[in-house]
Scaffold this active site. Sequence first.
Site, PDB file in Angstrom:
ATOM      1  N   ARG A 170      35.723  55.952 -16.740  1.00  0.00           N
ATOM      2  CA  ARG A 170      35.250  55.817 -18.120  1.00  0.00           C
ATOM      3  C   ARG A 170      36.083  56.699 -19.040  1.00  0.00           C
ATOM      4  O   ARG A 170      36.318  57.873 -18.751  1.00  0.00           O
ATOM      5  CB  ARG A 170      33.781  56.228 -18.247  1.00  0.00           C
ATOM      6  N   TYR A 189      24.583  65.115 -28.173  1.00  0.00           N
ATOM      7  CA  TYR A 189      25.672  65.876 -27.555  1.00  0.00           C
ATOM      8  C   TYR A 189      26.887  65.024 -27.206  1.00  0.00           C
ATOM      9  O   TYR A 189      27.868  65.541 -26.682  1.00  0.00           O
ATOM     10  CB  TYR A 189      25.186  66.622 -26.303  1.00  0.00           C
ATOM     11  N   LYS A 190      26.856  63.737 -27.513  1.00  0.00           N
ATOM     12  CA  LYS A 190      28.009  62.885 -27.257  1.00  0.00           C
ATOM     13  C   LYS A 190      28.866  62.791 -28.526  1.00  0.00           C
ATOM     14  O   LYS A 190      29.543  63.746 -28.890  1.00  0.00           O
ATOM     15  CB  LYS A 190      27.541  61.515 -26.769  1.00  0.00           C
ATOM     16  N   PHE A 204      20.590  52.907 -18.631  1.00  0.00           N
ATOM     17  CA  PHE A 204      20.738  54.212 -17.997  1.00  0.00           C
ATOM     18  C   PHE A 204      19.490  54.466 -17.161  1.00  0.00           C
ATOM     19  O   PHE A 204      18.362  54.211 -17.622  1.00  0.00           O
ATOM     20  CB  PHE A 204      20.905  55.289 -19.067  1.00  0.00           C
ATOM     21  N   ASP A 236      17.877  52.563 -27.788  1.00  0.00           N
ATOM     22  CA  ASP A 236      18.510  53.801 -27.344  1.00  0.00           C
ATOM     23  C   ASP A 236      19.930  53.807 -27.907  1.00  0.00           C
ATOM     24  O   ASP A 236      20.753  52.944 -27.559  1.00  0.00           O
ATOM     25  CB  ASP A 236      18.525  53.858 -25.814  1.00  0.00           C
TER      26      ASP A 236
END
Length: 406
Positions: A377, A228-229, A134, A203
Amino acid sequence: MSETASELAFKARELDAGDELAGVRARFVLDEAVYLDGNSLGALPAAVPGRVEDVVRRQWGELRIRSWEESGWWTAPERIGDRIAPLIGAATGQIVVGDSTSVNVFKALVGAVRLARLAGGEARDEIVVDATTFPTDGYIAGSAARMTGCALRPVTPAEVPGALGDRTAAVLLNHVDYRTGRLHDLPGLTAAVHAAGAIAVWDLCHSAGALPVGLDEHGVDLAVGCTYKYLNGGPGSPAYLYVRDELQDRFDSPLPGWNSHADPFGMRPDYTPAAGAPRGRVGTPDILSMLALEAALEVWDGVSIESVRTKSLALTDLFLECVAQYVPAGRVESLTPVPHAERGSQVALRCADAGQVMERLIEQGVVGDFRHPDVLRFGFTPLYVGFADVERAAGVLAGILRGGGG
């Protein structure tokens, strides 16, 4: 409906009927849309609004400053860290919640270089980073390299073992690739990093809450992740930092703050780090979002991460099967590995007009997301996504790609 479509729809209903996690969906606030974007923002757990109202009205509104002690605000970073711990395979006392993922990546990576140099000397002057990571991780790795006088070496995860040497100080890797959903070999890569005498930083943003991680089992040194995922903590909910127990007394954070001081209220001019996980703290905790996260984590009561992984693989298997049967040949290409050992909890499809296709999917009640330039996605959160949802999503996608209405 064709015979194949009828068979797949029946298969989805049968899988839903045997789904041991089906009842967990009721713990979330959801509508009729098929929500396949939990890999960007998890759905709202039903317990959160009431908890936030209590925090605002009673704890802040009535108790005010007393809530640091009486409502447990002061201990929230470690308490909530211990709640996350079993979801990523960690014993208690190793995780502190607070700050953003980016800030925690910075703490972990600079701290990793310092740990490596304590063990191996100043010759450790190279940071290896996942070249496909990312973007923010790459930016921070570059900044950490400049700050510590290290060279930055971007390589793909497959190239990591061959890139390691006696100059390597730290290695920053993503457990799951955010574009493709590829699951990288955390045990094998961590072992390779350790064999080179370096520190492994992982990560976990796209794996925590979706699959077993095994931080303690595999000897991971440092890890970070968002909440938050798949952990459903809400937009911008605080991230976490894992520091393996035996490294905590040597972990030297580049962001020392009063909250991580051994005597935080002593207001001393000299800094002495707190013992254990609290030395990963910096400033005053973000209490409102932190306690919303604590309420959100209650959806995991009675749920094992192993059962989540089993369902995740079944969901993505079915989606790939439905896409293969429903979507016109040559219209999409899956970027997500087929082998279970290499797959996270998302499916990424390459599609020439992906941005427009995703807009139409959302209009028709199937919510995924688009990544430039051509990737659709779809994230599968087993706590609230069902098998009929998956079959429906593939059918709507096929309809759009055929030029119809789904």
